[in-house]
Scaffold this motif. Structure first.
Motif, mmCIF file in Angstrom:
data_model
loop_
_atom_site.group_PDB
_atom_site.id
_atom_site.type_symbol
_atom_site.label_atom_id
_atom_site.label_comp_id
_atom_site.label_asym_id
_atom_site.label_seq_id
_atom_site.Cartn_x
_atom_site.Cartn_y
_atom_site.Cartn_z
ATOM 1 N N LEU A 1 0.825 -1.203 0.000
ATOM 2 C CA LEU A 1 0.000 0.000 0.000
ATOM 3 C C LEU A 1 0.863 1.258 0.000
ATOM 4 C CD1 LEU A 1 -2.831 -1.034 2.498
ATOM 5 C CD2 LEU A 1 -3.012 -0.773 0.008
ATOM 6 N N GLU A 2 2.014 1.197 0.681
ATOM 7 C CA GLU A 2 2.930 2.336 0.678
ATOM 8 C C GLU A 2 3.483 2.583 -0.721
ATOM 9 O OE1 GLU A 2 6.922 4.002 2.976
ATOM 10 O OE2 GLU A 2 6.138 2.017 3.474
ATOM 11 N N VAL A 3 3.832 1.497 -1.414
ATOM 12 C CA VAL A 3 4.303 1.633 -2.795
ATOM 13 C C VAL A 3 3.219 2.253 -3.659
ATOM 14 C CG1 VAL A 3 5.121 0.412 -4.843
ATOM 15 C CG2 VAL A 3 5.896 -0.313 -2.574
ATOM 16 N N ARG A 4 1.999 1.771 -3.497
ATOM 17 C CA ARG A 4 0.881 2.288 -4.299
ATOM 18 C C ARG A 4 0.669 3.775 -4.075
ATOM 19 N NH1 ARG A 4 -5.161 -0.459 -4.823
ATOM 20 N NH2 ARG A 4 -5.749 0.701 -6.692
ATOM 21 N N ALA A 5 0.799 4.218 -2.830
ATOM 22 C CA ALA A 5 0.590 5.624 -2.515
ATOM 23 C C ALA A 5 1.718 6.500 -3.055
ATOM 24 C CB ALA A 5 0.475 5.806 -1.003
ATOM 25 N N LEU A 6 2.951 6.008 -2.986
ATOM 26 C CA LEU A 6 4.109 6.810 -3.374
ATOM 27 C C LEU A 6 4.372 6.808 -4.877
ATOM 28 C CD1 LEU A 6 6.583 5.721 -0.545
ATOM 29 C CD2 LEU A 6 5.477 7.958 -0.788
ATOM 30 N N ALA A 7 4.117 5.655 -5.507
ATOM 31 C CA ALA A 7 4.443 5.528 -6.940
ATOM 32 C C ALA A 7 3.436 4.589 -7.599
ATOM 33 C CB ALA A 7 5.862 5.000 -7.116
ATOM 34 N N PRO A 8 2.228 5.087 -7.835
ATOM 35 C CA PRO A 8 1.182 4.214 -8.372
ATOM 36 C C PRO A 8 1.523 3.604 -9.724
ATOM 37 C CG PRO A 8 0.499 6.528 -8.402
ATOM 38 C CD PRO A 8 1.743 6.450 -7.584
ATOM 39 N N GLU B 1 -6.940 -4.743 -3.588
ATOM 40 C CA GLU B 1 -6.685 -3.692 -2.609
ATOM 41 C C GLU B 1 -5.315 -3.047 -2.814
ATOM 42 O OE1 GLU B 1 -6.715 -3.077 2.239
ATOM 43 O OE2 GLU B 1 -6.307 -5.069 1.420
ATOM 44 N N CYS B 2 -4.330 -3.864 -3.113
ATOM 45 C CA CYS B 2 -2.970 -3.366 -3.274
ATOM 46 C C CYS B 2 -2.639 -3.025 -4.719
ATOM 47 C CB CYS B 2 -1.970 -4.389 -2.745
ATOM 48 S SG CYS B 2 -2.144 -4.726 -0.980
ATOM 49 N N GLY B 3 -3.579 -3.231 -5.632
ATOM 50 C CA GLY B 3 -3.352 -2.932 -7.032
ATOM 51 C C GLY B 3 -2.255 -3.781 -7.642
ATOM 52 N N CYS B 4 -2.234 -5.053 -7.290
ATOM 53 C CA CYS B 4 -1.158 -5.942 -7.731
ATOM 54 C C CYS B 4 -1.409 -6.470 -9.145
ATOM 55 C CB CYS B 4 -1.013 -7.120 -6.774
ATOM 56 S SG CYS B 4 -0.414 -6.643 -5.144
ATOM 57 N N THR B 5 -0.342 -6.556 -9.914
ATOM 58 C CA THR B 5 -0.409 -7.158 -11.243
ATOM 59 C C THR B 5 0.426 -8.424 -11.323
ATOM 60 O OG1 THR B 5 1.413 -5.765 -12.021
ATOM 61 C CG2 THR B 5 -0.839 -4.951 -12.370
ATOM 62 N N LEU B 6 0.928 -8.878 -10.163
ATOM 63 C CA LEU B 6 1.674 -10.125 -10.080
ATOM 64 C C LEU B 6 1.278 -10.859 -8.813
ATOM 65 C CD1 LEU B 6 4.147 -11.996 -11.016
ATOM 66 C CD2 LEU B 6 5.462 -10.714 -9.317
ATOM 67 N N LEU B 7 1.118 -12.170 -8.933
ATOM 68 C CA LEU B 7 0.969 -13.047 -7.777
ATOM 69 C C LEU B 7 2.189 -13.951 -7.730
ATOM 70 C CD1 LEU B 7 -0.697 -14.240 -5.419
ATOM 71 C CD2 LEU B 7 -1.634 -15.879 -7.077
ATOM 72 N N SER B 8 2.916 -13.893 -6.619
ATOM 73 C CA SER B 8 4.091 -14.742 -6.401
ATOM 74 C C SER B 8 3.703 -15.782 -5.362
ATOM 75 C CB SER B 8 5.267 -13.877 -5.903
ATOM 76 O OG SER B 8 6.376 -14.669 -5.586
ATOM 77 N N ILE B 9 3.711 -17.060 -5.750
ATOM 78 C CA ILE B 9 3.129 -18.105 -4.906
ATOM 79 C C ILE B 9 4.012 -19.344 -4.893
ATOM 80 C CG2 ILE B 9 1.673 -18.878 -6.839
ATOM 81 C CD1 ILE B 9 -0.464 -19.680 -4.766
ATOM 82 N N ALA B 10 4.036 -20.036 -3.762
ATOM 83 C CA ALA B 10 4.789 -21.278 -3.638
ATOM 84 C C ALA B 10 4.301 -22.282 -4.685
ATOM 85 C CB ALA B 10 4.623 -21.851 -2.236
ATOM 86 N N HIS B 11 5.245 -22.950 -5.353
ATOM 87 C CA HIS B 11 4.865 -23.778 -6.502
ATOM 88 C C HIS B 11 3.981 -24.959 -6.121
ATOM 89 C CE1 HIS B 11 7.483 -27.404 -6.047
ATOM 90 N NE2 HIS B 11 8.288 -26.583 -5.403
ATOM 91 N N GLY B 12 4.071 -25.421 -4.872
ATOM 92 C CA GLY B 12 3.246 -26.546 -4.463
ATOM 93 C C GLY B 12 1.794 -26.194 -4.232
#
Length: 258
Positions: A150-157, A178-189
């Motif tokens: 959220l801090e990243v989103r506020a400072l540099a959308p 909510e966080c405006g994410c364009t990537l999901l990084s997830i455990a491969h299992g």
């Protein structure tokens, strides 16, 4: 045949000490690799440094925690000897040093090693280093921690953000939005083909971590061609990329032990 993009986890950390310039340089020797993943924390004097653990014992041979040491103190530590005597004297790099090293060659997944109650200012310090080098389009800032994103989103959308998870929470879609994410990084299992497809079809990239076995790389690659594979061993990813397709699993087991 595997066609998925490779993300070198902490550089070529299977062979060189993780999160060091040596590991980044080794990753860059594989021209097909165009992404690296790194971890960033703050020194006590506010400089973003590239190191994974909150404590210094495992990879830097020091004691205590990273945020209690100045940059000058951190620079005296040996971040290579634990891996091999060939890397003795390798130092903890600053984020600026690393970005200078890979600029124009690699894109960078920067994990903000934050805790919900600490590291205030980490996102701002990282974004400053990125902006100084005009690399906003070459990075994505990721974290397990909602507040950091959220801090990243506020400072540099305009800078991309990614959520890191090690499970599949029921409110995943809400967290991403909510966080405006364009990537999901997830455990491969934690993934299957239907899950990967559903996320990518919503316009969100998916990266799985950390995959070092060729058979598993190929299994994951078969789920979706756009799935990104994060690995300590980009050499094995390259081998999987270049091997002809072999359909008989038993044959794999006979001649490919990893």
């Amino acid at each position: 045949m595997l066609n998925n993009r490779c993300v070198a986890h902490r550089g070529f950390s299977g062979a060189a000490p993780e999160n060091t310039l040596a590991a980044m340089r080794l990753a860059m020797k594989i021209k097909e690799v165009d992404w690296i993943e790194i971890d960033v924390q703050l020194s006590s004097d506010g400089v973003p440094v590239v190191i994974h653990d909150f404590t210094l014992g495992r990879t830097a041979g020091g004691s205590g925690i990273v945020r209690d040491h100045t940059l000058a103190e951190l620079k005296k530590m040996d971040a290579g000897r634990w891996k091999s005597r060939w890397y003795a004297g390798e130092r903890i790099p600053t984020l600026g040093e690393l970005l200078d090293e890979v600029r124009g060659r690699l894109k960078v997944n920067i994990e903000l090693k934050a805790k919900a109650d600490s590291y205030t200012g980490l996102a701002a310090a990282v974004l400053k280093e990125v902006a100084l080098r005009k690399m906003e389009q070459d990075v994505i800032l990721t974290s397990f921690i909602r507040e950091a994103l959220l801090e990243v989103r506020a400072l540099a959308p305009g800078v991309r953000r990614g959520l890191i998870i090690d499970h599949r929470p029921p409110d995943l879609e809400q967290r991403l939005q909510e966080c405006g994410c364009t990537l999901l990084s997830i455990a491969h299992g934690k993934v299957d083909a239907a899950f990967v497809r559903s996320i990518i079809e919503r316009g969100i990239d998916v990266m799985v971590w950390t995959v070092d076995h060729i058979r598993r790389m190929r299994e994951l690659g078969s789920m979706h061609p756009d799935l990104m594979i994060c690995t300590n061993r980009p050499d094995r990813w390259l081998l999987a990329l270049k091997l002809p397709e072999i359909r008989e699993r038993a044959l794999w087991r006979r001649w490919m032990p990893f």
